[in-house]
Design an enzyme around this catalytic site. Structure first.
Site, PDB file in Angstrom:
ATOM      1  N   SER A   1      56.221 130.377 176.039  1.00  0.00           N
ATOM      2  CA  SER A   1      57.306 131.331 175.905  1.00  0.00           C
ATOM      3  C   SER A   1      58.638 130.648 175.560  1.00  0.00           C
ATOM      4  O   SER A   1      58.792 130.124 174.467  1.00  0.00           O
ATOM      5  CB  SER A   1      57.407 132.152 177.197  1.00  0.00           C
ATOM      6  OG  SER A   1      58.260 133.249 177.038  1.00  0.00           O
TER       7      SER A   1
ATOM      8  N   ASP B   1      61.317 123.184 163.551  1.00  0.00           N
ATOM      9  CA  ASP B   1      61.559 123.793 162.252  1.00  0.00           C
ATOM     10  C   ASP B   1      62.880 123.356 161.638  1.00  0.00           C
ATOM     11  O   ASP B   1      63.003 123.253 160.408  1.00  0.00           O
ATOM     12  CB  ASP B   1      61.543 125.320 162.377  1.00  0.00           C
ATOM     13  CG  ASP B   1      60.130 125.882 162.393  1.00  0.00           C
ATOM     14  OD1 ASP B   1      59.171 125.086 162.367  1.00  0.00           O
ATOM     15  OD2 ASP B   1      59.985 127.128 162.444  1.00  0.00           O
TER      16      ASP B   1
ATOM     17  N   LYS C   1      52.320 131.832 173.740  1.00  0.00           N
ATOM     18  CA  LYS C   1      52.848 133.148 174.120  1.00  0.00           C
ATOM     19  C   LYS C   1      54.042 133.466 173.221  1.00  0.00           C
ATOM     20  O   LYS C   1      55.139 132.974 173.434  1.00  0.00           O
ATOM     21  CB  LYS C   1      53.269 133.184 175.585  1.00  0.00           C
ATOM     22  CG  LYS C   1      53.828 134.535 176.014  1.00  0.00           C
ATOM     23  CD  LYS C   1      54.281 134.520 177.457  1.00  0.00           C
ATOM     24  CE  LYS C   1      54.908 135.865 177.840  1.00  0.00           C
ATOM     25  NZ  LYS C   1      56.174 136.124 177.118  1.00  0.00           N
TER      26      LYS C   1
END
Length: 445
Positions: A293, A304, A318
């Site tokens: 999460s 990224d 998740k």
């Protein structure tokens, strides 16, 4: 409970009347819905009138609500007064108990993760363990609330846990003493010229504590600071705003995460707003199958944005957002309302965050015996919008030829945490004059 039922029916009736010219399909669907609701009410009345013992109406209605939500996904749930208070205490960072995050799976209580520096963690309880007995009483088939209530209690009192660990020859017994659990979500230390920041949860203090860690480590190590290790292993997640805050600590600009709801235009994007407090120093992020999460939001954002190298094991997967919806002064609804996406538009649902460098925990001698349970293993989990490469979801179990050293050999060298040692050495090799993380990450893929 009758006023609640009437309120729901009135709201539904209003929705029907709002459709001035219903289509045949929509009208048929509404009629079918009303028939199903009639069946639900018939069952409620029959149980209340004919069950072998008197049953409390509130208990029946809450059971129906819980059953409805359980049919959706593993993270949607009804919160009564006790659950709401427990959630508030955990997000505030202080609660009573043993320091365990647990879930239920087919009637069994499974350990998601022990919290650092708590009775459970100090005793050696591990992620993936199954708790079968509390004080020699079988808890299989109990609800999660019932199991949690038994583990909580007055600080200073003792409780016996019987644990089944996959791969262990027999059940394990742990005698624990309850404590007031004051969660310190962030800890930090200098390992040579490397700053190590351990983030164990995302409660209301996490963002500020992370900035304090960066500031103090930068001051303590000085100009020879090589960079930082951010340890997110076994971090079950927490508050979204704190994940954004932590990511923002290490980013100059750019998107951190987006969340997309049911409607096509229901998209929220969150961006870095402040300067990179670390001054652009190299960063290595540690994750494992217990990183979930909010922890995956941080790892995915820094990965990224080419701001960090992610190492360790594939994370939990998740990729959904839960919204707390108040239903009354002491109750609420924890409902999955959106999916979140990394800056590159990746959903981590099911697949998780794949490390740039896969590094096993060689110093954990039980790692190959314990199942690696992830989101994809949970019943009724949300299916990824794009098909997940099964090679990412399933581990072939074959040993990586790059990591042949045994735990005993590492122990002789003074290494007790191989993954952390690997991360520290990696940052150390980068050094103060290392190339940008984007270049380093490209060479380690």
């Amino acid at each position: 409970m009758k006023p609640i039922a009437h309120t729901l029916l009135a709201a539904s009736a209003g929705a029907v009347l709002a459709i001035t010219v219903p289509t045949a399909v929509s009208a048929a669907r509404e009629n079918e819905t009303w028939r199903e609701l009639d069946t639900l009410m018939d069952v409620f009345l029959k149980v209340r009138e004919s069950y072998v013992e008197p049953v409390d109406d509130k208990k029946l209605i809450e059971g129906a609500i819980n059953g409805m939500l359980a049919s959706l996904d593993p993270h949607s749930s009804y919160l009564d007064a006790r659950d709401s208070e427990a959630m508030r205490s955990q997000t505030d960072g202080e609660y009573g108990g043993l320091g365990l995050t647990v879930s239920t799976e087919d009637g069994a209580v499974r350990v998601v993760a022990p919290t650092d520096d708590t009775p459970a963690a100090r005793a050696g309880i591990k992620s993936g363990d199954f708790i079968t007995h509390l004080d020699d009483q079988l808890i299989f088939g109990s609800t999660l609330n019932e199991a949690v209530d038994k583990m909580r209690g007055k600080p200073g009192t003792s409780i016996k846990l019987t644990v089944v660990r996959p791969g262990a020859p027999k059940p394990l017994t742990f005698n624990l003493t309850r404590e007031v659990i004051k969660v310190r979500p962030v800890k930090w230390e200098a390992k040579g010229n490397v700053g190590v920041i351990r983030i164990s949860s995302f409660n209301r203090q996490t963002g500020e504590a992370t900035r304090q860690a960066v500031t103090e480590l930068t001051s303590k190590i000085g100009p020879n600071l090589s960079g930082f290790v951010i340890d997110l292993r076994s971090n079950p997640g927490g508050l979204l705003d704190q994940a954004i805050d932590v990511s923002d600590t290490f980013l100059e600009r750019g998107e951190i995460v987006s969340q997309r709801g049911r409607a096509k235009g229901d998209i929220e994007r969150y961006y870095a707003r402040s300067d990179d407090l670390s001054g652009g120093k190299p960063i290595v992020v540690l994750v494992d199958e217990g990183s979930a999460s909010a922890a995956e939001i941080v790892a995915g954002a820094l990965q990224d944005q080419k701001r960090a190298i992610v190492i360790g094991q594939r994370s939990f997967g998740k990729g959904s957002v839960q919204t707390l919806i108040p239903l009354g002064p002491d109750s609420g609804l924890r409902l999955t309302t959106a999916r979140y996406y990394t800056p590159a538009g990746r959903s981590v649902q099911e697949a998780g965050i794949e490390p740039d460098i896969v590094v096993p925990q060689l110093t954990d001698t039980t790692r190959n015996d314990r199942p690696r349970l992830r989101e994809a293993d949970l019943r009724n989990h949300l299916i990824a919008e794009k098909a997940v490469d099964e090679k990412l979801v399933e581990d072939d179990g074959k040993p990586d030829p790059r990591f042949k050293m045994t735990a005993e050999e590492l122990k002789k060298q003074g290494v007790t945490d191989f993954q952390l040692d690997y991360a520290v050495r990696l940052v150390g090799r980068l050094g103060p004059s290392a190339p940008p993380a984007v270049q380093v990450a490209a060479t380690t893929k």
